[in-house]
Design a protein around this motif. Sequence first.
Motif, PDB file in Angstrom:
ATOM      1  N   ILE A  82      -8.720   0.642   7.219  1.00 45.28           N
ATOM      2  CA  ILE A  82      -7.944  -0.434   6.594  1.00 45.28           C
ATOM      3  C   ILE A  82      -8.855  -1.574   6.104  1.00 45.28           C
ATOM      4  O   ILE A  82      -8.666  -2.109   5.005  1.00 45.28           O
ATOM      5  CB  ILE A  82      -6.897  -0.991   7.586  1.00 45.28           C
ATOM      6  CG1 ILE A  82      -5.831   0.057   7.924  1.00 45.28           C
ATOM      7  CG2 ILE A  82      -6.238  -2.259   7.035  1.00 45.28           C
ATOM      8  CD1 ILE A  82      -4.856   0.398   6.824  1.00 45.28           C
TER       9      ILE A  82
ATOM     10  N   LYS B 113     -10.366  -0.704   2.906  1.00 50.47           N
ATOM     11  CA  LYS B 113      -9.367  -0.644   1.828  1.00 50.47           C
ATOM     12  C   LYS B 113      -8.922  -2.043   1.398  1.00 50.47           C
ATOM     13  O   LYS B 113      -8.594  -2.260   0.225  1.00 50.47           O
ATOM     14  CB  LYS B 113      -8.165   0.212   2.263  1.00 50.47           C
ATOM     15  CG  LYS B 113      -8.499   1.704   2.199  1.00 50.47           C
ATOM     16  CD  LYS B 113      -7.324   2.600   2.464  1.00 50.47           C
ATOM     17  CE  LYS B 113      -7.083   2.830   3.920  1.00 50.47           C
ATOM     18  NZ  LYS B 113      -6.189   3.957   4.212  1.00 50.47           N
TER      19      LYS B 113
ATOM     20  N   ILE C 297      -2.790  -1.748  -2.004  1.00 52.52           N
ATOM     21  CA  ILE C 297      -2.787  -0.414  -1.398  1.00 52.52           C
ATOM     22  C   ILE C 297      -1.700  -0.375  -0.333  1.00 52.52           C
ATOM     23  O   ILE C 297      -1.602  -1.292   0.503  1.00 52.52           O
ATOM     24  CB  ILE C 297      -4.179  -0.088  -0.800  1.00 52.52           C
ATOM     25  CG1 ILE C 297      -5.210   0.002  -1.938  1.00 52.52           C
ATOM     26  CG2 ILE C 297      -4.142   1.201   0.021  1.00 52.52           C
ATOM     27  CD1 ILE C 297      -6.650   0.192  -1.482  1.00 52.52           C
ATOM     28  N   ASN C 298      -0.870   0.652  -0.374  1.00 52.06           N
ATOM     29  CA  ASN C 298       0.325   0.703   0.474  1.00 52.06           C
ATOM     30  C   ASN C 298       0.013   0.581   1.969  1.00 52.06           C
ATOM     31  O   ASN C 298       0.697  -0.128   2.697  1.00 52.06           O
ATOM     32  CB  ASN C 298       1.098   2.004   0.198  1.00 52.06           C
ATOM     33  CG  ASN C 298       2.490   1.981   0.803  1.00 52.06           C
ATOM     34  OD1 ASN C 298       3.162   0.956   0.778  1.00 52.06           O
ATOM     35  ND2 ASN C 298       2.914   3.094   1.361  1.00 52.06           N
ATOM     36  N   SER C 299      -1.049   1.277   2.425  1.00 48.20           N
ATOM     37  CA  SER C 299      -1.355   1.229   3.868  1.00 48.20           C
ATOM     38  C   SER C 299      -1.797  -0.178   4.274  1.00 48.20           C
ATOM     39  O   SER C 299      -1.547  -0.620   5.396  1.00 48.20           O
ATOM     40  CB  SER C 299      -2.440   2.248   4.224  1.00 48.20           C
ATOM     41  OG  SER C 299      -3.590   2.043   3.441  1.00 48.20           O
TER      42      SER C 299
ATOM     43  N   LEU D 122       1.379  -2.264   4.558  1.00 46.09           N
ATOM     44  CA  LEU D 122       2.072  -1.967   5.812  1.00 46.09           C
ATOM     45  C   LEU D 122       1.365  -2.652   6.981  1.00 46.09           C
ATOM     46  O   LEU D 122       2.000  -3.259   7.849  1.00 46.09           O
ATOM     47  CB  LEU D 122       2.115  -0.442   6.037  1.00 46.09           C
ATOM     48  CG  LEU D 122       2.847   0.043   7.277  1.00 46.09           C
ATOM     49  CD1 LEU D 122       4.335  -0.295   7.220  1.00 46.09           C
ATOM     50  CD2 LEU D 122       2.682   1.553   7.457  1.00 46.09           C
ATOM     51  N   PHE D 123       0.045  -2.584   6.986  1.00 52.24           N
ATOM     52  CA  PHE D 123      -0.761  -3.203   8.042  1.00 52.24           C
ATOM     53  C   PHE D 123      -0.517  -4.716   8.072  1.00 52.24           C
ATOM     54  O   PHE D 123      -0.310  -5.317   9.128  1.00 52.24           O
ATOM     55  CB  PHE D 123      -2.241  -2.905   7.782  1.00 52.24           C
ATOM     56  CG  PHE D 123      -3.170  -3.351   8.867  1.00 52.24           C
ATOM     57  CD1 PHE D 123      -3.402  -2.549   9.975  1.00 52.24           C
ATOM     58  CD2 PHE D 123      -3.826  -4.581   8.788  1.00 52.24           C
ATOM     59  CE1 PHE D 123      -4.268  -2.963  10.980  1.00 52.24           C
ATOM     60  CE2 PHE D 123      -4.685  -5.003   9.786  1.00 52.24           C
ATOM     61  CZ  PHE D 123      -4.914  -4.189  10.893  1.00 52.24           C
TER      62      PHE D 123
ATOM     63  N   LEU E 231       3.004  -5.477   9.379  1.00 57.29           N
ATOM     64  CA  LEU E 231       3.145  -5.254  10.819  1.00 57.29           C
ATOM     65  C   LEU E 231       2.345  -6.256  11.641  1.00 57.29           C
ATOM     66  O   LEU E 231       2.696  -6.561  12.777  1.00 57.29           O
ATOM     67  CB  LEU E 231       2.705  -3.824  11.182  1.00 57.29           C
ATOM     68  CG  LEU E 231       3.580  -2.704  10.620  1.00 57.29           C
ATOM     69  CD1 LEU E 231       2.944  -1.356  10.879  1.00 57.29           C
ATOM     70  CD2 LEU E 231       4.984  -2.752  11.225  1.00 57.29           C
TER      71      LEU E 231
END
Lengths: 214, 105, 353
Positions: B78, B81, B92-94, B97-98, B101
Amino acid sequence: MDKEQIFAELADSIVSCKKENVLDAVEKAKVELEPSEIIEMGLAPGMSKVGTLFEKGKLFLPHVMMAADAMNAGVDSLKDLMPDNDGESSMGVIVNGTVEGDVHDIGKSIVSTMLQSAGFEVYDVGRDVPIQVFIDKVREVGATMVGLSALMTTTLMGQKDVILKLEEEGLRESVKVMVGGSPATQVWADKIGADCYAENASEAVKKAKELLCA
Amino acid sequence: MYGVHSAVAGMNGMRTAGDLVARMQFAKSMRLPEAKEYVAQKLNVDAMDLADECMMREVREDLGLCTMTENIATPRGIASKMNIEKVLDLKINSCELFRNLSSIV
Amino acid sequence: MATEYITRMGDGRKVTMTKEEIRADIETGIGEAVDAAEVPELSGDEIDHLLEIVASKEKLVTVEHGKEVVLSLDGGSISIESEHGSGIPCGRINGVVMEERAYCLDVLELAHMDYSYKPVKPLTAVECQTMRQLQEITTTPLLYGAMPNMGLYYTPDGPYENPGDLMKAFKIQEAQDSIEKSAEHLTRDMIWILQKMMKNGGADGANFDTMAAAGDGDFYSALNAIEALRKEYPEMYIEAGMASETVLGIHGELKYDGVNVAGLWPHKQVELVEKAGANVFGPVCNTNTTYSFAWNLARAVTVVKACSENATIPIHVNMGNGVGGIPMFEVPSTDTISRADKAMIEIANVDGI
């Protein structure tokens, strides 16, 4: 109208995939031609053309079936004019299925459909078929050919197993074996002692005719 | 088979800038020349050098974009990225999300 | 005596041919593509270049500096870790990390062993968990991949009657109805799984692999799923790859954006895939095992070049066992892979493999 024109009209009526067109064309042709000529020189070449157009992606499976249905209706309408048994399927009896462990169905079904529409008596035993089911069906219907499909390198060996079982049961001499499916090749067919390999559905019809109708 | 494709034709992922060019193909539907040009411009290198291991190793280290072999301070996953997001100017989608969260803005 | 060059047949067998024989096969392979797919033929210069590639004396040939392309992967790490593939005893997470760090791929894929959306549906939460774990340790774009595989919706695997059986009984309308119902169900399942994968798994996107494996209904269903997902996730990475070179017309009358999807070749498939909203298209050209490698490669390059020229999105051509001009053999020879790669990149101008 000369004979060639009548044959062309009959063939075109099959390619139109419409039952009424075929019945009209057969009705007209009856005046000039013998029933056997109507079927062999007019309707059957029409079905071959349908097969070619299917292979080229110009006609699709429903059209092939509509054409086959129309051809059957055309042949039926000639039955009264034919001697007993003339016009009945004598091309061959084929048991076709995908070997055990392989659940691929579609390619094998298309082959069955094309063989059926070409005039063979076809018994499609499905996919994931145990060896014994092939053997029993061959005996039950008096098959002259067995078609074995496999779509995975891991199930290809199943084709060889069926051939070995046919030999063991004393049936191998009376049936031809055709193999197909993407990992199968001519080399593989030769290696396992199959009688032929078909690359696609149209070739399956061609090879079946060569082996059973020659 | 991957080995042959990689050797004869591949950009070779994180060894060079293959993953970054791929990201632009997918994120913006860019054809290969356009994706290479975009990445080259953002990395301040020539497009010809994007598949050059020597050149790209240094660029990746400097920008924190993750390298194939790592020392402990090199970002990966992450973290790398998130650096790619900044360098290539995309989301970037991940990472999204990170952030969601973990309440990182 | 004319010099003979080592080459292969479409089933992988090694043969030798003269340059004249190779050229003749290249020309007939192109002719077959032009005739079947209705695409333009290759130019004289392109034929010369293809001949030079096929008849190279070197075992491996490579692309020129600067012409390297992106490598993506169908099937994820299945082919690395499973017994079906290389049989390396490792789990999926290790497999995907190997894709990134050992195989140096430019795009990664997580996939389930069943590799079809239907069996994955009840396991979606687990798939999301694995995706998240992988997203936290990888840098390269990571897609979730599976096949639409609409055959699983027909009896005996699924709730809808098998159209193959219905067709054989001349129940054509019933067969078409069954295909339409299956397509709708499949679309719904794919959307549901991939919504979760984007929202809970943090996936970069999805690979719709081997679209049209079950014919036109399968392709139609995938296009509708792509369209819906694109609307919901404008930034989602979507790769759409085919199962074979043409779309088999099992229904025969399904239309997407007013176009009958049956019988389409890659240069026409890509138009619909773009309309639906995919970012990358993976065309297929099948290998015919009875013809030579030269014939197959020429045919494949001609078909794929037309697709690449007609596309506005990147083209990642399928290159492997029995596709892209490469012989049908479980472990394709390195000489043919390298030649096919070079030809696809330098003549068909593909953006990836």
